[in-house]
Design a protein around this motif. Structure first.
Motif, PDB file in Angstrom:
ATOM      1  N   VAL A   1       0.852  -1.192   0.000  1.00  0.00           N
ATOM      2  CA  VAL A   1       0.000   0.000   0.000  1.00  0.00           C
ATOM      3  C   VAL A   1       0.890   1.245   0.000  1.00  0.00           C
ATOM      4  O   VAL A   1       1.799   1.356   0.813  1.00  0.00           O
ATOM      5  CB  VAL A   1      -0.922   0.024   1.230  1.00  0.00           C
ATOM      6  N   SER A   2       0.620   2.173  -0.904  1.00  0.00           N
ATOM      7  CA  SER A   2       1.388   3.416  -0.954  1.00  0.00           C
ATOM      8  C   SER A   2       1.143   4.255   0.293  1.00  0.00           C
ATOM      9  O   SER A   2       0.016   4.358   0.780  1.00  0.00           O
ATOM     10  CB  SER A   2       1.011   4.223  -2.196  1.00  0.00           C
ATOM     11  N   THR A   3       2.218   4.846   0.806  1.00  0.00           N
ATOM     12  CA  THR A   3       2.099   5.749   1.964  1.00  0.00           C
ATOM     13  C   THR A   3       2.173   7.216   1.549  1.00  0.00           C
ATOM     14  O   THR A   3       2.185   8.090   2.405  1.00  0.00           O
ATOM     15  CB  THR A   3       3.222   5.456   2.976  1.00  0.00           C
ATOM     16  N   VAL A   4       2.218   7.474   0.236  1.00  0.00           N
ATOM     17  CA  VAL A   4       2.359   8.849  -0.240  1.00  0.00           C
ATOM     18  C   VAL A   4       1.087   9.659   0.029  1.00  0.00           C
ATOM     19  O   VAL A   4       1.146  10.823   0.433  1.00  0.00           O
ATOM     20  CB  VAL A   4       2.690   8.855  -1.742  1.00  0.00           C
ATOM     21  N   ARG A   5      -0.074   9.039  -0.191  1.00  0.00           N
ATOM     22  CA  ARG A   5      -1.358   9.703   0.043  1.00  0.00           C
ATOM     23  C   ARG A   5      -2.178   8.850   0.997  1.00  0.00           C
ATOM     24  O   ARG A   5      -3.079   8.125   0.587  1.00  0.00           O
ATOM     25  CB  ARG A   5      -2.097   9.910  -1.283  1.00  0.00           C
ATOM     26  N   PRO A   6      -1.888   8.944   2.289  1.00  0.00           N
ATOM     27  CA  PRO A   6      -2.535   8.062   3.265  1.00  0.00           C
ATOM     28  C   PRO A   6      -3.980   8.465   3.506  1.00  0.00           C
ATOM     29  O   PRO A   6      -4.384   9.609   3.247  1.00  0.00           O
ATOM     30  CB  PRO A   6      -1.696   8.286   4.531  1.00  0.00           C
ATOM     31  N   PRO A   7      -4.800   7.546   3.999  1.00  0.00           N
ATOM     32  CA  PRO A   7      -6.164   7.908   4.388  1.00  0.00           C
ATOM     33  C   PRO A   7      -6.120   8.892   5.546  1.00  0.00           C
ATOM     34  O   PRO A   7      -5.335   8.731   6.487  1.00  0.00           O
ATOM     35  CB  PRO A   7      -6.775   6.565   4.819  1.00  0.00           C
ATOM     36  N   LEU A   8      -6.948   9.924   5.476  1.00  0.00           N
ATOM     37  CA  LEU A   8      -6.924  10.974   6.493  1.00  0.00           C
ATOM     38  C   LEU A   8      -7.795  10.576   7.681  1.00  0.00           C
ATOM     39  O   LEU A   8      -8.817  11.197   7.976  1.00  0.00           O
ATOM     40  CB  LEU A   8      -7.400  12.298   5.884  1.00  0.00           C
ATOM     41  N   GLY A   9      -7.364   9.541   8.357  1.00  0.00           N
ATOM     42  CA  GLY A   9      -8.124   9.004   9.475  1.00  0.00           C
ATOM     43  C   GLY A   9      -7.395   9.146  10.798  1.00  0.00           C
ATOM     44  O   GLY A   9      -6.251   9.617  10.862  1.00  0.00           O
ATOM     45  N   PRO A  10      -8.018   8.735  11.879  1.00  0.00           N
ATOM     46  CA  PRO A  10      -7.444   8.901  13.217  1.00  0.00           C
ATOM     47  C   PRO A  10      -6.160   8.100  13.418  1.00  0.00           C
ATOM     48  O   PRO A  10      -5.287   8.526  14.185  1.00  0.00           O
ATOM     49  CB  PRO A  10      -8.552   8.418  14.148  1.00  0.00           C
ATOM     50  N   GLY A  11      -6.018   6.970  12.738  1.00  0.00           N
ATOM     51  CA  GLY A  11      -4.796   6.194  12.894  1.00  0.00           C
ATOM     52  C   GLY A  11      -3.583   6.948  12.387  1.00  0.00           C
ATOM     53  O   GLY A  11      -2.536   7.003  13.042  1.00  0.00           O
ATOM     54  N   MET A  12      -3.717   7.549  11.202  1.00  0.00           N
ATOM     55  CA  MET A  12      -2.618   8.310  10.629  1.00  0.00           C
ATOM     56  C   MET A  12      -2.320   9.558  11.447  1.00  0.00           C
ATOM     57  O   MET A  12      -1.163   9.876  11.739  1.00  0.00           O
ATOM     58  CB  MET A  12      -2.938   8.682   9.180  1.00  0.00           C
ATOM     59  N   PHE A  13      -3.371  10.271  11.880  1.00  0.00           N
ATOM     60  CA  PHE A  13      -3.141  11.513  12.613  1.00  0.00           C
ATOM     61  C   PHE A  13      -2.595  11.264  14.017  1.00  0.00           C
ATOM     62  O   PHE A  13      -1.839  12.070  14.548  1.00  0.00           O
ATOM     63  CB  PHE A  13      -4.425  12.344  12.663  1.00  0.00           C
ATOM     64  N   ARG A  14      -2.955  10.141  14.615  1.00  0.00           N
ATOM     65  CA  ARG A  14      -2.392   9.827  15.931  1.00  0.00           C
ATOM     66  C   ARG A  14      -0.889   9.579  15.816  1.00  0.00           C
ATOM     67  O   ARG A  14      -0.116   9.997  16.665  1.00  0.00           O
ATOM     68  CB  ARG A  14      -3.093   8.600  16.526  1.00  0.00           C
ATOM     69  N   GLU A  15      -0.485   8.902  14.736  1.00  0.00           N
ATOM     70  CA  GLU A  15       0.946   8.697  14.504  1.00  0.00           C
ATOM     71  C   GLU A  15       1.671  10.027  14.336  1.00  0.00           C
ATOM     72  O   GLU A  15       2.712  10.271  14.947  1.00  0.00           O
ATOM     73  CB  GLU A  15       1.167   7.842  13.258  1.00  0.00           C
ATOM     74  N   ARG A  16       1.141  10.894  13.484  1.00  0.00           N
ATOM     75  CA  ARG A  16       1.798  12.175  13.229  1.00  0.00           C
ATOM     76  C   ARG A  16       1.919  12.996  14.506  1.00  0.00           C
ATOM     77  O   ARG A  16       2.965  13.581  14.779  1.00  0.00           O
ATOM     78  CB  ARG A  16       1.007  12.950  12.170  1.00  0.00           C
ATOM     79  N   GLU A  17       0.854  13.045  15.292  1.00  0.00           N
ATOM     80  CA  GLU A  17       0.887  13.818  16.532  1.00  0.00           C
ATOM     81  C   GLU A  17       1.915  13.243  17.501  1.00  0.00           C
ATOM     82  O   GLU A  17       2.667  13.988  18.148  1.00  0.00           O
ATOM     83  CB  GLU A  17      -0.497  13.841  17.175  1.00  0.00           C
ATOM     84  N   PHE A  18       1.962  11.912  17.591  1.00  0.00           N
ATOM     85  CA  PHE A  18       2.891  11.287  18.534  1.00  0.00           C
ATOM     86  C   PHE A  18       4.337  11.564  18.149  1.00  0.00           C
ATOM     87  O   PHE A  18       5.162  11.940  18.994  1.00  0.00           O
ATOM     88  CB  PHE A  18       2.643   9.779  18.594  1.00  0.00           C
ATOM     89  N   VAL A  19       4.677  11.367  16.870  1.00  0.00           N
ATOM     90  CA  VAL A  19       6.066  11.579  16.445  1.00  0.00           C
ATOM     91  C   VAL A  19       6.442  13.044  16.547  1.00  0.00           C
ATOM     92  O   VAL A  19       7.532  13.392  17.021  1.00  0.00           O
ATOM     93  CB  VAL A  19       6.278  11.045  15.011  1.00  0.00           C
ATOM     94  N   LEU A  20       5.550  13.943  16.133  1.00  0.00           N
ATOM     95  CA  LEU A  20       5.832  15.377  16.243  1.00  0.00           C
ATOM     96  C   LEU A  20       6.050  15.788  17.699  1.00  0.00           C
ATOM     97  O   LEU A  20       6.984  16.539  18.011  1.00  0.00           O
ATOM     98  CB  LEU A  20       4.689  16.190  15.638  1.00  0.00           C
ATOM     99  N   SER A  21       5.197  15.320  18.588  1.00  0.00           N
ATOM    100  CA  SER A  21       5.321  15.700  19.993  1.00  0.00           C
ATOM    101  C   SER A  21       6.603  15.162  20.605  1.00  0.00           C
ATOM    102  O   SER A  21       7.255  15.828  21.427  1.00  0.00           O
ATOM    103  CB  SER A  21       4.108  15.229  20.797  1.00  0.00           C
ATOM    104  N   ALA A  22       7.006  13.942  20.209  1.00  0.00           N
ATOM    105  CA  ALA A  22       8.249  13.377  20.719  1.00  0.00           C
ATOM    106  C   ALA A  22       9.438  14.202  20.256  1.00  0.00           C
ATOM    107  O   ALA A  22      10.337  14.537  21.054  1.00  0.00           O
ATOM    108  CB  ALA A  22       8.398  11.928  20.256  1.00  0.00           C
TER     109      ALA A  22
END
Length: 249
Positions: free
Chosen positions: A123-144
């Motif tokens: 599955v391509s990760t270039v255009r991910p589904p804009l769902g809670p799973g993806m956004f939780r990852e982004r928030e976690f890595v950014l906050s770390a």
């Protein structure tokens, strides 16, 4: 923008819809997604067709379309559900002490996710589904990364660099699982079957560095051990480099 898909991705955030009159729903969207994931885990993403999912759930294919509009939408829902399944800590949740330990948690769970769901590597990760799973990852890595002390305008660059490294390695692990399933052969066994190559075709003079590394046992251990050592080494260097980029207080 697919408003219907977004509503499904974020379905658990919305208040429950009023009960409909008439015949009650036989299934839930969660059940449809879980069935798709189970099929993909066992037989690959291509096997998770709408017809196959419907058969697993004991309903007609057309019935399935009343829950999920298309196979593309189902795939996006499956991907985001698996991303959310890492259960990365949210802003109010307890997390490991120190930003490096938090990134290590993200790396460990992401690699485990690809091993458990190897079809993700298709599955391509270039255009991910804009769902809670993806956004939780982004928030976690950014906050770390923000906790490392970088200027706020550099935080995203560092977070993206980490995600690129981790996901690239994790996708390779998923590909390894798929290859071993398809061939019935481990990577080490594949290399062993090609031992004659080194005797008949490998040119020492044209590959002097490889030869020196080999003689120093730099290729020691099996392929999985080598990959693990390389990942650990690379992640450590990446995180140390980000730490070194932090301006003195």
């Amino acid at each position: 923008m697919k408003d219907r898909l977004l509503a499904l991705l974020w379905r658990h955030r919305e208040p429950a819809a009023p009960a409909r009159t008439g015949r009650p729903a036989r299934l839930s969207v969660d059940e449809v997604i879980a069935a798709g994931i189970a099929i993909a885990d066992a037989d690959g993403l291509a096997a998770a067709s709408m017809a196959r999912v419907a058969e697993r759930l004991g309903v007609g294919t057309m019935t399935l379309y009343t829950y999920v509009r298309s196979r593309s939408d189902l795939n996006d829902l499956m991907v985001d559900a698996v991303l959310a399944g890492r259960d990365l800590p949210g802003p109010a949740d307890a997390r490991p002490e120190g930003w490096k330990a938090q990134i290590q948690l993200y790396a460990d769970r992401t690699r485990a996710m690809y091993r458990a769901h190897p079809w993700l590597s298709r599955v391509s990760t270039v255009r991910p589904p804009l769902g809670p799973g993806m956004f939780r990852e982004r928030e976690f890595v950014l906050s770390a990364v923000e906790n490392a002390g970088l200027p706020i305008e550099r935080v995203n660059e560092a977070a993206v660099a980490i995600a690129m490294f981790v996901v690239s390695a994790a996708r390779q692990e998923g590909e390894n699982v798929l290859l071993q399933r398809a061939s019935g052969q481990t990577n080490d066994a594949w290399w062993q079957d090609r031992e004659q190559f080194w005797e008949d075709w490998f040119d020492v003079e044209q590959h002097p560095t490889m030869t020196r590394v080999w003689e120093a046992d730099g290729f020691g251990g099996g392929s999985e051990e080598q990959a693990e050592a390389a990942f650990t080494y690379g992640l450590r260097l990446l995180l140390n480099g980000i730490a070194a980029d932090v301006s003195p207080a």
